[in-house]
Design an enzyme around this catalytic site. Structure first.
Site, PDB file in Angstrom:
ATOM      1  N   LYS A   1       0.817  -1.214   0.000  1.00  0.00           N
ATOM      2  CA  LYS A   1       0.000   0.000   0.000  1.00  0.00           C
ATOM      3  C   LYS A   1       0.852   1.266   0.000  1.00  0.00           C
ATOM      4  O   LYS A   1       0.481   2.271  -0.602  1.00  0.00           O
ATOM      5  CB  LYS A   1      -0.941  -0.002   1.207  1.00  0.00           C
ATOM      6  CG  LYS A   1      -2.038  -1.050   1.101  1.00  0.00           C
ATOM      7  CD  LYS A   1      -3.006  -0.962   2.269  1.00  0.00           C
ATOM      8  CE  LYS A   1      -4.126  -1.979   2.116  1.00  0.00           C
ATOM      9  NZ  LYS A   1      -5.105  -1.908   3.229  1.00  0.00           N
TER      10      LYS A   1
ATOM     11  N   LYS B   1      -7.276 -10.176  -5.449  1.00  0.00           N
ATOM     12  CA  LYS B   1      -8.448 -10.225  -4.576  1.00  0.00           C
ATOM     13  C   LYS B   1      -9.452  -9.139  -4.944  1.00  0.00           C
ATOM     14  O   LYS B   1      -9.072  -8.026  -5.303  1.00  0.00           O
ATOM     15  CB  LYS B   1      -7.998 -10.032  -3.125  1.00  0.00           C
ATOM     16  CG  LYS B   1      -9.094 -10.181  -2.087  1.00  0.00           C
ATOM     17  CD  LYS B   1      -8.516 -10.009  -0.687  1.00  0.00           C
ATOM     18  CE  LYS B   1      -9.613 -10.070   0.362  1.00  0.00           C
ATOM     19  NZ  LYS B   1      -9.076  -9.888   1.731  1.00  0.00           N
TER      20      LYS B   1
ATOM     21  N   LYS C   1     -12.104  -3.094  -2.442  1.00  0.00           N
ATOM     22  CA  LYS C   1     -12.690  -1.757  -2.538  1.00  0.00           C
ATOM     23  C   LYS C   1     -11.695  -0.762  -3.119  1.00  0.00           C
ATOM     24  O   LYS C   1     -12.082   0.230  -3.730  1.00  0.00           O
ATOM     25  CB  LYS C   1     -13.097  -1.261  -1.142  1.00  0.00           C
ATOM     26  CG  LYS C   1     -14.121  -2.098  -0.430  1.00  0.00           C
ATOM     27  CD  LYS C   1     -14.328  -1.545   0.973  1.00  0.00           C
ATOM     28  CE  LYS C   1     -15.274  -2.391   1.788  1.00  0.00           C
ATOM     29  NZ  LYS C   1     -15.440  -1.870   3.148  1.00  0.00           N
TER      30      LYS C   1
END
Length: 423
Positions: free
Chosen positions: A189, A284, A287
């Protein structure tokens, strides 16, 4: 946790406070031990009025012994405790539902369950402050619409139990920075966000997750494959705190002695633990993926769902099959179909083995639409009555706080903080 990490019937018992918002946010205006004593007084009074006993305040071993003794005397088995939650940012999607929330519905009948909306986790990356409150309420409504029964499970917002934030700071101070630097999700991230623009919260995210788990002395934590590393850090951190501050050291300070934290185990569902993207069968469903085409949101309309499956990525192989590593999209779509229809893998394999994609895509779209239709209808009913949802969240926070505050009070004591003397 799939982080984790959550929660369709509402209990008809009234909220113990006539002002849920004051109950939920009172703790942010208190400081340290003073807050703990103030909240304890209020919880004692509330539970006396409700005719309920207060949570036992001993060590992990003492609580286990007490529960076991009570269980033997009354012939009532003690349920193991499970906690989990999901972030409110973005739309809750089919991956969240099939990988977590749908499994929680079955867990609530077997375990003592606490499911919360992890709104503190939601601010580790840039977010829309004006939308956070609404998304938190929407997430709670979806939990219940999906089948979480609030007479069996506690449903609450993470920020409404301030022990989460307080314990996180205490654990941050004893967590080696090297442990956090090894976290794979932080590396991924931070690369996407740009290393120099990443907030400290993203690095210490796993410590907050550890607090979410350890506060409730839970036995099991539902996690996906990508959250195993975070749970392992939670276990190591619990053992570290037990060693540094528990046992005789805690007893010398006037405490109960023993372990401060129970060491939790992973609870991984054999099916649906990892639902993949519609645009990439190796990634995966998430969102955070920019393209909305990559996921089925639980509140998507029928037309949108049908169009997303029509355009989803597939392959050029003949027939459909599970388990072929060269066909990740095929495996993912068949798994989704299996989960929403309730059929076995063998039944799906037999039904679809000779189909082509032109036949299967309308089939899976119709199955998902039919599965989500009652959830969407229930969601509309819940969100139409804001007072109803407020009372559910307030009562859930109150129940959670009876456990969390006991753990936090013990940790403050074991770490040597000066207790606030009541006048």
């Amino acid at each position: 946790m799939a982080r984790s990490m959550a929660m369709a019937l509402f209990p008809r018992t009234p909220c113990l406070s006539s002002s849920p918002s004051r109950l939920c946010f009172f703790n942010f205006r208190q400081g340290g031990a003073n807050y703990l004593n103030a909240r304890r007084n209020r919880l004692d009074s509330a539970y006396i009025l409700a005719g309920k006993p207060r949570c036992y305040s001993g060590s992990v071993e003492d609580s286990t012994i007490s529960s076991s003794s009570s269980s033997s005397a009354n012939a009532i088995p003690v349920k193991k405790r499970v906690v989990s939650g999901v972030q409110p940012t973005g739309s809750i999607h089919l991956g969240n539902y099939l990988g977590a929330i749908k499994n929680w519905v079955s867990l609530q009948d077997t375990y003592e369950t606490l499911f919360f909306i992890v709104d503190l986790h939601a601010i580790t990356l840039p977010y829309d402050a004006e939308q956070l409150s609404k998304m938190t309420r929407d997430a709670a409504a979806i939990y219940i619409a999906c089948g979480i029964d609030t007479s069996k499970a506690s449903v609450f917002a993470q920020s409404h139990v301030s022990a989460h934030a307080e314990l996180t700071w205490l654990l941050n101070c004893v967590t080696p920075i090297g442990w956090l630097n090894k976290m794979i999700q932080f590396k991924e991230k931070s690369r996407k966000a740009g290393d120099e623009n990443v907030g400290t919260g993203l690095l210490t995210y796993p410590v907050l997750m550890a607090s979410d788990i350890l506060l409730y002395q839970c036995d099991l934590v539902p996690v996906g494959d990508d959250q195993k590393q975070h749970l392992e850090l939670t276990r190591e951190l619990a053992e570290r705190v037990n060693f540094l501050f528990g046992g005789r050291k805690w007893k010398k300070l006037g405490g109960n002695g023993g372990k401060l934290f129970k060491i939790p185990e992973a609870l991984i569902s054999p099916e649906g633990a990892r639902v993949m993207s519609l645009t990439d069968g190796l990634s995966k469903m998430s969102k955070s993926t920019p393209s909305d085409q990559s996921r089925i949101n639980l509140l998507d309309t029928k037309d949108i769902i049908a169009n997303k499956f029509k355009r989803c990525k597939t392959d050029s192989f003949a027939g459909l099959e599970f388990g072929n590593p060269d066909r990740p999209e095929c495996n993912n779509l068949l798994s989704i179909y299996q989960l929403v229809t309730g059929k076995t893998k063998q039944e799906v394999a037999q039904e679809c083995k000779d189909m082509n994609w032109g036949q299967f895509k309308p089939l899976i779209a119709d199955a998902v639409i039919a599965h989500l239709e009652p959830i969407q209808a229930r969601y509309k009913e819940i969100t139409a009555d804001s007072t109803y949802l407020d009372s559910v969240l307030a009562e859930g926070a109150l129940k959670a706080a009876t456990i969390a505050d006991t753990t936090l009070r013990n940790v403050y004591e074991a770490m040597g903080f000066l207790p606030c003397k009541r006048l």
